[in-house]
Every structure is written in structure tokens, then in C-alpha cells.
Scaffold this motif. Structure first.
Motif, short mmCIF file in Angstrom:
data_model
loop_
_atom_site.label_atom_id
_atom_site.label_comp_id
_atom_site.label_asym_id
_atom_site.label_seq_id
_atom_site.Cartn_x
_atom_site.Cartn_y
_atom_site.Cartn_z
N ARG A 184 36.95 40.12 35.47
CA ARG A 184 37.84 39.17 34.81
C ARG A 184 37.03 38.46 33.72
N PRO A 185 37.57 38.35 32.52
CA PRO A 185 36.82 37.74 31.43
C PRO A 185 37.01 36.22 31.37
N TRP A 186 36.01 35.54 30.76
CA TRP A 186 36.14 34.16 30.29
C TRP A 186 36.36 33.14 31.41
N HIS A 187 35.81 33.38 32.56
CA HIS A 187 35.99 32.41 33.63
C HIS A 187 34.67 31.79 34.11
N ARG A 188 33.57 32.10 33.45
CA ARG A 188 32.27 31.49 33.76
C ARG A 188 31.94 31.67 35.25
N ASP A 189 31.90 32.91 35.68
CA ASP A 189 31.64 33.22 37.09
C ASP A 189 30.19 32.90 37.45
N PRO A 223 36.90 47.37 52.09
CA PRO A 223 35.96 46.62 51.26
C PRO A 223 36.67 45.56 50.44
N ALA A 224 35.98 44.45 50.25
CA ALA A 224 36.55 43.36 49.47
C ALA A 224 35.42 42.71 48.66
N LEU A 225 35.81 41.86 47.73
CA LEU A 225 34.86 41.18 46.86
C LEU A 225 35.38 39.77 46.60
N VAL A 226 34.52 38.77 46.78
CA VAL A 226 34.86 37.38 46.48
C VAL A 226 34.07 36.96 45.25
N VAL A 227 34.77 36.47 44.23
CA VAL A 227 34.14 36.04 42.99
C VAL A 227 34.35 34.54 42.83
N CYS A 228 33.25 33.80 42.63
CA CYS A 228 33.30 32.34 42.47
C CYS A 228 33.14 31.98 40.99
N SER A 229 33.80 30.89 40.61
CA SER A 229 33.82 30.51 39.21
C SER A 229 33.78 29.00 39.08
N GLY A 230 33.30 28.54 37.93
CA GLY A 230 33.30 27.11 37.66
C GLY A 230 34.59 26.60 37.08
N THR A 231 35.56 27.47 36.84
CA THR A 231 36.80 27.04 36.18
C THR A 231 38.05 27.28 37.03
N ARG A 232 37.93 28.00 38.14
CA ARG A 232 39.11 28.23 38.97
C ARG A 232 38.69 28.47 40.41
N PRO A 275 38.04 30.36 44.01
CA PRO A 275 37.48 31.70 44.28
C PRO A 275 38.58 32.73 44.43
N LEU A 276 38.32 33.91 43.88
CA LEU A 276 39.31 34.98 43.90
C LEU A 276 38.83 36.10 44.82
N VAL A 277 39.76 36.61 45.65
CA VAL A 277 39.46 37.69 46.59
C VAL A 277 40.05 38.98 46.05
N TYR A 278 39.19 40.01 45.89
CA TYR A 278 39.62 41.34 45.46
C TYR A 278 39.61 42.27 46.68
N ARG A 279 40.52 43.26 46.67
CA ARG A 279 40.53 44.31 47.70
C ARG A 279 40.29 45.66 47.03
N TRP A 280 39.54 46.52 47.72
CA TRP A 280 39.18 47.84 47.19
C TRP A 280 40.34 48.82 47.35
N SER A 281 40.68 49.50 46.27
CA SER A 281 41.80 50.44 46.29
C SER A 281 41.34 51.87 46.51
N ALA A 341 39.15 53.24 44.31
CA ALA A 341 38.50 53.56 43.05
C ALA A 341 38.08 52.31 42.28
N ALA A 342 38.74 51.18 42.58
CA ALA A 342 38.44 49.94 41.86
C ALA A 342 38.87 48.75 42.73
N PHE A 343 38.52 47.54 42.29
CA PHE A 343 38.93 46.32 42.98
C PHE A 343 40.15 45.73 42.28
N ALA A 344 41.13 45.32 43.08
CA ALA A 344 42.34 44.70 42.56
C ALA A 344 42.47 43.30 43.13
N PRO A 345 42.90 42.30 42.31
CA PRO A 345 43.06 40.94 42.83
C PRO A 345 44.04 40.90 44.00
N HIS A 346 43.67 40.17 45.06
CA HIS A 346 44.51 40.09 46.25
C HIS A 346 45.02 38.68 46.49
#
Length: 513
Positions: A339-344, A356-365, A367-373, A375-380
Motif C-alpha cells: 500500500r502506498p503513502w501510508h508511512r509504514d 498465512p497472513a501479514l500485519v502492517v503497522c503505520s503512523g497514519t492509520r 494496523p491492517l491485516v492481509y490474508r494470503w490468497s 499468490a499475493a496478500f489481499a487486505p482482510h
């Protein structure tokens, strides 16, 4: 004065009292001893102010039980024939030497003295003791009293030992029913072992060929240092250095039997380095990472998904994009822009519901949880009610996934995955925290909270994922913690941003010893 029957008709001297000597000018005497009534020699006794030179021990109250000089050891020798001579005194404590010298004592009562514990070895030397009375004391039956339980079971005097007042699990239990095995007195703690004369921002453990180590990012020195154990010196040292400009992360990976280190830098471009040989050999630059895609990398994480290695880099630039890279055999190549422009500031690979999953932390929003499809991670989903999360670290316990979230402003939180989202289970007070890290050390589970404006705290992982505080650490401005084990020795490396990097040794202490 003529004191017949004392063994010595010496005017004004009472050397018979246990051999203490001292001048006794008689009832109401004016010497250094202040006794008024001395009826206790065969009578009841009122004032015992002058015994052994101690002033202020009135009636049956014996200040010597607290360790008053002059009232211990042989000064008690002739009084052991008086029953109950040290009970009902409400002293609260007894000096370890209070009974020293009473070798001929047959009966001893310490009843009703407000004693919560007894010093180890108090009854040492009382070979002839056949009866002991400890009733009426609010004993705390913890590890400090384990020695007494063991002594009662081995010395076998006729004991009135009373009951426990605490802890709550033992309240009301007779002391005589306890056994030494009932006490769990082994506790673990971290003790300072070594201080390294440099600051560091990140610390990540690695192991290759049975040789464990820790990779340290040193942004001020412009280097990645590989910390390894020096067998001859019995200390840690950093013989291998990867030079750079301003590394914020030095992420080690074992790929194809070789040690690879991903060096993420604020300037000069990030790169991947590979060790050319075994331990101690130099590193060679394998590739540039991102080709300008990474503007301000902040954190690096990796995971093996579907048989392939993936590398995630959080970009904290205002116009940057966090990116997922895939190992292609000779290097990492861009696979997905998250995800662009969120200062992760941080990302964490984990598994949720078997996927598989991925948690991304940011200074502007949030935390977002992604789930593995596949081939790629999709926002969950996102994690509600926790804005400005700086970093996330997870652990698993009894089939549940927990997430440790830290914020520089605000308390840290422990969340649990409930099937579709994370819910808060515990809030932990924090004072300027950038690391809230679960780890295993010597087979035990801990979570460590690093604080900038207060001592850092070590928590033991209790039942149900609840954190129980155990210790404080004084590492200045910690940014990461890395465990490292060398056989039966276990250490914790604390990366410090504003001072010397600290190394602690994990030790086990017997509180009952």
C-alpha cells in the motif's frame, strides 16, 4: 551485699548470669545497668533492663530477638530453664544469631511473636531440643520458610508449629503437613553480563552450522555487526562487519546453506549481502534491493510461503510503498506492492486460521491485516481502537494467536485472534515504547516491553496469554531484543539506541536456598 547461693559472694557482681559479668549495684542500682527489680531469679521478674548491658528490655519483652547486641549467644545460657522465656513478645522478627549458644535447651517457645518467617538456620546447634512451640504466628509459608519445613521433618522435635496465614493458597494449612517438595522456589531472572560500547537500532538472531549469533544494525557507525561468541575469552565480540551508510535493519536469512543478510538503509540504497565461506569469512555484495523502489525502509521481515521465500520491507517515507519481494535463486525481486503513502513502520508475518497472513503497522492509520490468497496478500481487516501502532509481534499459545502492539504514545496492548478479527485481552502500561516483543529463552516464554522514559519490563507469559510482570531492565532506549543460546547458557541482547548495547544472562535462582 551478700548474695548467698550464687556461687560467688562478691559484692555487687553477678558473673553467674551466663558468665556475662558486668556490675550490678543491686535493686535500684545506679551503675551502667538499670535494673530495678530482680525477682526473676526464682521469681516472676518485672524489669530486665540491664541484662547484658541492654537497656529497655522490660518484663517478658526481649529486644535481643531483633538482634540487639549483648543479648545473644552465651548471655542466654542460664535462662534456658525458664519455660516460655521468649514467647508473647510481639517482636515480629528474630535475628539469625538470637539462639546461638543454647546447646542444652530442651524446650523452646516462640509463640505469639507476630513472626511471618524465621531466618534460615535459626535452630542450628540446638541438639537437645525436644519440644518446640511456634503457634500464634502469622507465618507466610513461601520459599523463605521452606528450610523450616525441611528441618521439622528431619529434626523431629515435638512441635506445635501452628498454621500458615499466607499465601492465600496455603492459608490455614498446618505447617506440619507441608513438605519441602510443596514449594516451587526456582525462579529465573536476567542479570547483566556484558556491555558493548556502541548503540544499535535492531537485533536479530541467526544460526548457521551450529554457530548462533546476532546481527546488529548500527546506524551511527554505518555498519551491520555480526555478534558471535568468543570461546577463549568467554565473551561476545563482533569480528564481522558489513559496512554501509545508515542501516536501520540487518536481517539474516539462511538460504541454500549460505548466510544472507538484507541491509536496509536510509541512504545509499539497500542491498543483500552473502557470506562467502564459513563463520568469520567476509561478506560479498549480492544485489541492490528495490532498484529505487524503497525510499525510506524502516523494518524487514521474511517468511516461507508455498515453498518460496518472501521478504517484506516496510517503507516509512511519506511517498513510499511497502513492498513484498520473492527470492529467485540469485536475489530478491519485487513481487507485490502492499500500500502506498501510508508511512509504514513495521510488518509481521504470521498464520491465522491455517492461512498465512501479514500485519502492517503505520503512523497514519490503524494496523491492517492481509490474508494470503496463494499468490499475493489481499487486505482482510484492520485492528480497531489502536491508532498509531508502531510495531506488532505475535506469539502462539494453546492454539490461539496473540498480537503484541506497541505505541510510543499510549499503552501497549495484547490482542487475540477471534476467528475474523483481533480483540484486546490486556493493556500494559508503557512510557515511550517502540518494542513489545515475545520471545523464548531457556525454554520459558517471555514478553519484554522496552520503555524510553521508564525502566523496561520483563513479563512472564501466564495461562491464557496473560502477562505477569517479573523484572525490570535498565537498558537505555531499547529498540529490539534478541535471545541467543549456547548449550546450557542463555543470553538476551538488548539493542540500545541511546547508549551501550546490553547483554543479559538468563539464570535460575533458588529462593529457598
Amino acid at each position: 551485699m551478700d548474695w548467698r547461693g550464687t556461687g560467688r559472694d562478691t559484692e555487687g557482681y553477678w558473673d553467674i548470669l551466663g558468665g556475662t559479668g558486668g556490675q550490678w549495684n543491686g535493686p535500684g542500682g545506679t551503675g551502667r545497668d538499670t535494673g530495678m527489680y530482680w525477682e526473676a531469679l526464682g521469681g516472676t521478674g518485672i524489669y530486665w533492663g540491664a541484662l547484658g548491658g541492654t537497656v529497655g528490655c522490660t518484663g517478658r519483652h526481649w529486644g535481643a530477638l531483633g538482634g540487639t547486641p549483648g543479648c545473644t549467644g552465651r548471655h542466654w545460657g542460664t535462662l534456658c530453664v525458664v519455660p516460655r522465656f521468649i514467647e508473647d513478645n510481639d517482636v515480629g522478627t528474630i535475628a539469625p544469631t538470637a539462639l546461638r549458644g543454647l546447646r542444652g535447651l530442651l524446650y523452646l517457645s516462640l509463640a505469639n511473636n507476630r513472626l511471618e518467617t524465621l531466618p534460615r538456620g535459626l535452630f542450628q546447634g540446638l541438639e537437645t531440643l525436644t519440644q518446640l512451640d511456634l503457634r500464634g504466628n502469622p507465618f507466610q509459608c513461601d520459599c523463605r520458610l521452606r528450610w523450616l519445613v525441611a528441618w521439622l521433618s528431619s529434626a523431629a522435635p515435638a512441635a506445635e508449629a501452628g498454621r500458615c496465614r499466607g499465601p492465600p493458597t496455603r492459608a490455614g494449612t498446618p505447617l506440619a503437613q507441608l513438605q519441602p517438595r510443596d514449594f516451587d522456589c526456582l525462579v529465573s531472572e536476567l542479570r547483566p553480563f556484558q556491555s558493548l560500547p556502541f548503540a544499535s537500532l535492531a537485533a536479530e538472531p541467526f544460526a548457521l552450522g551450529g554457530h548462533p549469533g546476532v546481527a546488529l544494525a548500527q546506524p551511527f557507525a554505518g555498519a551491520c555487526a555480526l555478534l558471535e561468541w568468543d570461546q577463549l575469552a568467554g565473551r561476545f565480540r563482533a569480528p564481522t562487519i558489513i559496512n554501509g551508510s545508515s542501516p536501520v535493519a540487518c536481517h539474516p536469512l539462511q538460504l541454500g546453506g549460505a548466510l544472507v543478510v538484507v541491509v536496509a538503509q536510509l541512504g545509499g540504497g539497500s542491498a543483500v549481502w552473502r557470506r562467502a565461506g564459513g563463520p568469520g569469512s567476509r561478506f560479498v555484495r549480492l544485489q541492490a534491493l528495490g532498484n529505487g523502489r524503497l525510499r525510506r525502509p524502516h523494518a524487514v521481515a521474511s517468511a516461507r510461503l508455498g515453498g518460496h521465500w518472501y521478504l517484506g520491507v516496510a517503507d516509512s517515507s511519506k511517498g513510499g510503498t511497502s513492498t513484498l519481494f520473492r527470492w529467485g535463486g540469485r536475489g530478491f525481486y519485487p513481487h507485490q506492492a502492499l500500500r502506498p503513502w501510508h508511512r509504514d513502520t513495521h510488518l509481521e508475518f504470521l498464520e491465522l486460521g491455517g492461512r498465512p497472513a501479514l500485519v502492517v503497522c503505520s503512523g497514519t492509520r490503524r494496523p491492517l491485516v492481509y490474508r494470503w490468497s496463494g499468490a499475493a496478500f489481499a487486505p482482510h481487516t484492520d485492528i480497531p481502537h489502536v491508532p498509531d501502532v508502531y510495531a506488532a509481534k505475535h506469539f502462539r499459545l494453546r492454539g490461539h494467536v496473540f498480537l503484541c502492539l506497541t505505541r510510543f504514545l499510549g499503552d501497549a496492548k495484547v490482542m487475540r485472534w477471534e476467528g475474523s478479527m483481533f480483540r484486546e485481552v490486556q493493556q500494559v502500561p508503557a512510557r515511550g515504547s517502540m518494542v513489545f516483543q515475545p520471545l523464548s529463552l531457556a525454554g520459558q516464554r517471555y514478553v519484554i516491553l522496552g520503555n524510553d522514559y521508564a525502566p523496561s519490563r520483563v513479563y512472564r507469559l501466564g495461562p491464557g496469554g496473560h502477562l505477569e510482570p517479573t523484572q525490570e531492565l535498565l537498558a537505555p532506549a531499547p529498540r529490539a531484543f534478541a535471545p541467543i543460546s549456547l548449550g546450557h547458557r542463555h543470553f538476551l541482547v538488548a539493542a540500545s539506541f541511546k547508549g551501550a548495547t546490553q547483554i543479559y544472562r538468563h539464570v535460575t535462582v533458588d529462593l529457598g536456598a
